[in-house]
Design a protein around this motif. Structure first.
Motif, mmCIF file in Angstrom:
data_model
loop_
_atom_site.group_PDB
_atom_site.id
_atom_site.type_symbol
_atom_site.label_atom_id
_atom_site.label_comp_id
_atom_site.label_asym_id
_atom_site.label_seq_id
_atom_site.Cartn_x
_atom_site.Cartn_y
_atom_site.Cartn_z
ATOM 1 N N GLY A 1 36.060 38.344 31.103
ATOM 2 C CA GLY A 1 36.632 37.035 31.418
ATOM 3 C C GLY A 1 37.248 37.049 32.815
ATOM 4 N N PHE A 2 37.930 38.118 33.118
ATOM 5 C CA PHE A 2 38.557 38.239 34.430
ATOM 6 C C PHE A 2 37.506 38.273 35.534
ATOM 7 N N ALA A 3 36.452 39.081 35.312
ATOM 8 C CA ALA A 3 35.385 39.162 36.313
ATOM 9 C C ALA A 3 34.797 37.775 36.569
ATOM 10 N N GLY A 4 34.649 37.005 35.481
ATOM 11 C CA GLY A 4 34.135 35.646 35.609
ATOM 12 C C GLY A 4 35.080 34.771 36.426
ATOM 13 N N GLN A 5 36.364 34.903 36.152
ATOM 14 C CA GLN A 5 37.359 34.114 36.897
ATOM 15 C C GLN A 5 37.281 34.397 38.396
ATOM 16 N N VAL A 6 37.132 35.686 38.714
ATOM 17 C CA VAL A 6 37.064 36.079 40.126
ATOM 18 C C VAL A 6 35.885 35.372 40.799
ATOM 19 N N LYS A 7 34.755 35.441 40.152
ATOM 20 C CA LYS A 7 33.540 34.862 40.690
ATOM 21 C C LYS A 7 33.710 33.353 40.891
ATOM 22 N N PRO B 1 33.085 39.196 45.387
ATOM 23 C CA PRO B 1 33.624 40.265 44.546
ATOM 24 C C PRO B 1 35.115 40.502 44.820
ATOM 25 N N PHE B 2 35.777 40.954 43.782
ATOM 26 C CA PHE B 2 37.214 41.239 43.884
ATOM 27 C C PHE B 2 37.515 42.122 45.087
ATOM 28 N N ALA C 1 46.272 39.128 49.378
ATOM 29 C CA ALA C 1 46.965 37.978 48.785
ATOM 30 C C ALA C 1 46.122 37.332 47.698
ATOM 31 N N GLU C 2 44.817 37.244 47.937
ATOM 32 C CA GLU C 2 43.916 36.672 46.928
ATOM 33 C C GLU C 2 43.879 37.544 45.674
ATOM 34 N N LYS C 3 43.848 38.839 45.918
ATOM 35 C CA LYS C 3 43.820 39.766 44.773
ATOM 36 C C LYS C 3 45.079 39.613 43.936
#
Ligand SMILES: Cc1cc2nc3c(=O)[nH]c(=O)nc-3n(C[C@H](O)[C@H](O)[C@H](O)COP(=O)(O)OP(=O)(O)OC[C@H]3O[C@@H](n4cnc5c(N)ncnc54)[C@H](O)[C@@H]3O)c2cc1C
Ligand code: SF4
Lengths: 174, 570
Positions: A96-102, A108-109, A115-117
């Motif tokens: 779910g987190f990987a999806g949110q990042v995308k 990619p993270f 700051a974004e991270k």
């Protein structure tokens, strides 16, 4: 999930760049993905976790989570010590987190700014944005901290652990 | 040509000891020192002092799970996993449920250590003497049967074993917890001392003392002769101590017995039964299954000491049947396997102490404070029988704010932790009443991998135990409140009997062969060359951690047995 070749190469680059600026003795990170019998995490996901750990406890002039292999410790713990339902929650939270990042960053993270991270991680920790991701993040963060504070580096250089502590002193002034 | 007689001769000793744990180690040492050729049979593998402590010098980061036991192991072994000491650093010294099954007719957590040294490697080393308030309990309060001994019978033997084992403690001068032969105690910390003073001033007959423990705080000549050195306060004892700082069979009694040249220690030897010779009206030896090859061999001796740990000793006697003893060796009375009891460890209390902000402690300490039993000591004063002892300890942890991320979090982790407040806590160690209905028996059909019948355990709490839990909560809450502690929390773990690891009885001592198995010398009333000197012999349980009493009873019984052998009575 097939390994994305470009991501793999990029990871390799980042890791070796990391290795170059760090003293060899504390760098025990393995570059290739490991297999976890109870936790089907892909190489990409492992790379993401390593990046996340690095954002949680960054490398500065002193070692951070990456140098103590924190993400591998976390994966080992979840794989070996967590119940199946918690492992599944961890994995779907991670995905779910990987999806949110995308969705939010479109990249990619690893390529996000600091700051974004941080914004992504803060959001992940918030139950409002998905219970599974929040579970995943709090578990991963806790294990990252445990990996760091129980690492050889930490227990020999920061808070020195003595196998033989010597005399017990019953009253010491603060 | 194979000569059966010669071979039998080679398998004949003066004495056989079954089990090499705390009590068997003592029996072996005493028998060997008195010149008897002694065969020690141990069902588990060999564990040699120093050599076989694989985790003893491991650093925290060297444990793949930092101490935690992997899920596959806990799921396969739910019983042993409930023991607080079953952790990654010591799990190799515990019996796994799966390998050694038993039947729980009622929930019972049977925690075992099958290896040379038994549970002596794992124990928490608390060693408090009994007093006559304990030995007189059954007679005064009308339960079980009267103990055939009193404090004066065992006192010299307490001294004898304490000197050799090395016990740290203070001379506290308490009638209900007699003083012993002590090495220097370790200090209590400021909060513990405060509570000690508070309780001493505000309650007549209640005392807080340093918990006496089997640690060499100042080794004496006798300990140096055992090649044991001063305890270094590592508090990693359950891994086996590289200094021999605490008492274990492996560090102390067994090497001492070996040094005499009289001991043959044979691991991997599962004793199946004690062989009764109908003609001689005595036991002639034991039948043993090799743990690895499963080959069966008999060994013979003039005298046999049974030290397999309480419930296994019951199992072994129940399984030793003959024409003379169809219901188990020495079991004319029918009480074998009955009146089993244990310690009630269910209740706990914790709280915060808001004072003493200006002090903390440094280093580690292998014991803490102890409150001897104060209920119903001099007379019956509550609606339950007997009482409980309690531990007491205070500590102060350090805290770090881990709410942040990135550099902020790292800064927090790298700086010195902020001292937190003091926490205090106590746990209950309650006496339980041996009842006929608390039994162990043999399963008629199921056997383990070595051909031993499975043990069926039928043991439960009763109303007396429930009342005692309540009273512990009330009394401790009152003491904590009056002492000014805050944030008081009481819990009842409802843990199954057995997890206290102080199971006792089933082969109890007593005056009368009609109602007991053993006489005042731990000798079977009905089979004079068999002695039981582990927890199985206990007529009642008192509140003290029991192993020191097993040691003293074992040494005392050997002294008697050897004297009787010399007189030709055995
Ligand atoms: C974590 C923990 C903490 C404890 N804390 C304390 C404490 O603070 N104070 C205290 O007094 N007690 C404590 N105990 C209990 C203490 O360990 C036991 O009371 C003590 O070890 C009993 O001694 P034993 O000789 O009867 O049995 P054990 O030490 O268990 O030895 C029995 C031996 O007999 C062997 N055996 C069993 N069956 C057979 C057979 N058929 N043939 C051959 N060999 C056999 C076993 O393998 C074992 O080696 C604790 C125990 C544990 C596990
Ligand atoms: S506390 Fe003492 S006995 Fe225990 S491991 Fe440490 S040094 Fe050894």
């Amino acid at each position: 999930m097939p390994i994305n070749r470009r991501t793999a190469i990029r990871q390799l680059f980042i890791i070796s760049a990391g290795a170059a600026i760090l003293p060899a003795c504390v760098n025990n990170t393995k570059t290739s993905a490991q297999t976890f019998s109870n936790l089907p995490v892909t190489a990409d996901e492992q790379a993401l976790l390593e990046e996340m750990a690095s954002s949680i406890i960054p490398t500065t002039d002193t070692p951070g989570a990456k140098e103590v292999g924190a993400h591998l410790f976390a994966l080992r713990m979840v794989n070996d010590c967590y119940k199946q339902q918690d492992r599944e929650k961890f994995l779907s939270g991670l995905r779910g987190f990987a999806g949110q990042v995308k969705q939010e960053q479109g990249k990619p993270f690893a390529e996000c700014t600091a700051a974004e991270k941080e914004a992504l991680l803060r959001k992940a920790g918030d139950k409002k944005n998905g219970e599974e991701t929040a579970y995943f993040f709090s578990t991963f963060k806790r294990l990252t901290i445990q990996a760091y504070t129980s690492s050889e580096y930490y227990l020999t250089k920061v808070d020195v652990y003595k196998l033989v502590p010597g005399k017990f002193i019953s009253s010491v002034k603060v | 040509m194979f000569n059966i007689n010669d071979s039998a001769k080679e398998r004949t000793y003066d004495a056989i000891v079954i089990g090499s744990g705390i009590s068997g180690g003592w029996a072996a040492k005493e028998l060997c020192e008195k010149g008897l050729k002694t065969l020690v049979l141990e069902r588990g593998r060999n564990v040699q002092h120093l050599k076989d402590y694989p985790t003893t010098n491991m650093m925290p980061w060297e444990f793949p799970h930092r101490g935690q036991v992997p899920l596959a192991v806990t799921e396969e072994n739910p019983v042993v996993s409930r023991c607080y000491a079953f952790r990654e650093d010591a799990m190799h010294f515990f019996v796994k449920d799966k390998e050694h099954p038993y039947e729980q007719e009622k929930p019972f957590d049977w925690i075992r250590g099958y290896q040379v040294g038994g549970k002596s490697l794992l124990w928490a080393r608390q060693t408090q003497r009994w007093s006559d308030f304990d030995f007189e309990g059954p007679a005064r309060d009308g339960f079980a049967v009267d103990w055939p001994i009193r404090y004066k019978d065992i006192a010299p033997w307490y001294s004898y074993v304490e000197k050799f084992a090395g016990i740290a403690g203070n001379k506290d001068g308490l009638p209900n917890l007699p003083d012993g032969e002590f090495l220097p105690a370790l200090p209590l910390n400021d909060v513990e001392n405060y509570f000690k003073d508070f309780v001493g001033k505000n309650y007549k007959d209640r005392h807080v003392i340093f918990g006496r423990c089997a640690h060499l705080t100042e080794p004496q000549e006798i300990h140096l002769q055992q090649n044991r050195a001063q305890c270094q306060n590592r508090v990693l004892c359950q891994r086996g101590c590289p200094f021999g700082g605490y008492f274990s069979s492996n560090a102390s009694t067994l090497p001492w017995a070996a040094k005499t040249g009289n001991m043959t220690l044979q691991p991997d030897s599962v004793v199946q039964e004690i062989i009764f010779d109908e003609k001689l009206n005595k036991a002639s030896g034991v039948r043993v299954t090799d743990a690895n090859t499963k080959a069966v061999t008999e060994y013979y001796a003039k005298v046999i000491f049974v030290n397999a740990a309480a419930l296994n000793t019951n199992l072994l006697l129940l399984n030793s049947t003959s024409q003379r003893f169809p219901n188990g060796l020495g079991n004319d009375s029918g009480v074998l396997g009955k009146y089993v009891a244990f310690h009630n460890y269910r209740a706990r209390i914790s709280a915060a102490c808001n004072d003493f902000k200006d002090v903390f402690t440094e280093g580690r300490r292998p014991s803490s404070a102890y409150l001897p039993r104060f209920r119903n000591v001099y007379k019956q004063e509550t609606d339950f029988l007997r009482g409980y002892a309690a531990g007491f300890s205070a500590g102060r942890g350090s805290r770090r704010d881990t709410s942040g991320l990135g550099q902020g979090l790292k800064d927090q982790l790298l700086k010195k932790g902020e001292l937190g407040g003091w926490h205090v806590g106590s746990h209950m160690m309650g006496e339980t009443i041996p009842k006929e209905s608390n039994t162990v028996s043999l399963d008629g059909s199921k056997k383990d991998a070595w051909g031993m019948p499975l043990l069926k355990v039928n043991i439960a709490y009763d109303d007396n135990d429930e009342k005692m839990v309540k009273d512990f909560h009330e009394q401790m809450t009152e003491m904590y409140t009056k002492a000014g502690f805050t944030d008081i929390k009481v819990t009842d773990s409802k843990q199954a009997p057995g997890l206290d690891i102080h199971e006792m009885g089933g082969v109890r001592m007593g005056h009368d062969p009609k109602t007991s198995m053993l006489n005042k010398w731990n000798q079977l009333h009905a089979c004079s060359n068999v002695f039981v000197t582990d927890g199985a012999c206990m007529t009642s349980t008192a509140t003290q951690n029991p192993s020191l009493t097993y040691m003293a009873l074992a040494a005392r019984a050997v002294d008697y047995a050897v004297a009787e052998m010399k007189k030709g009575n055995i």
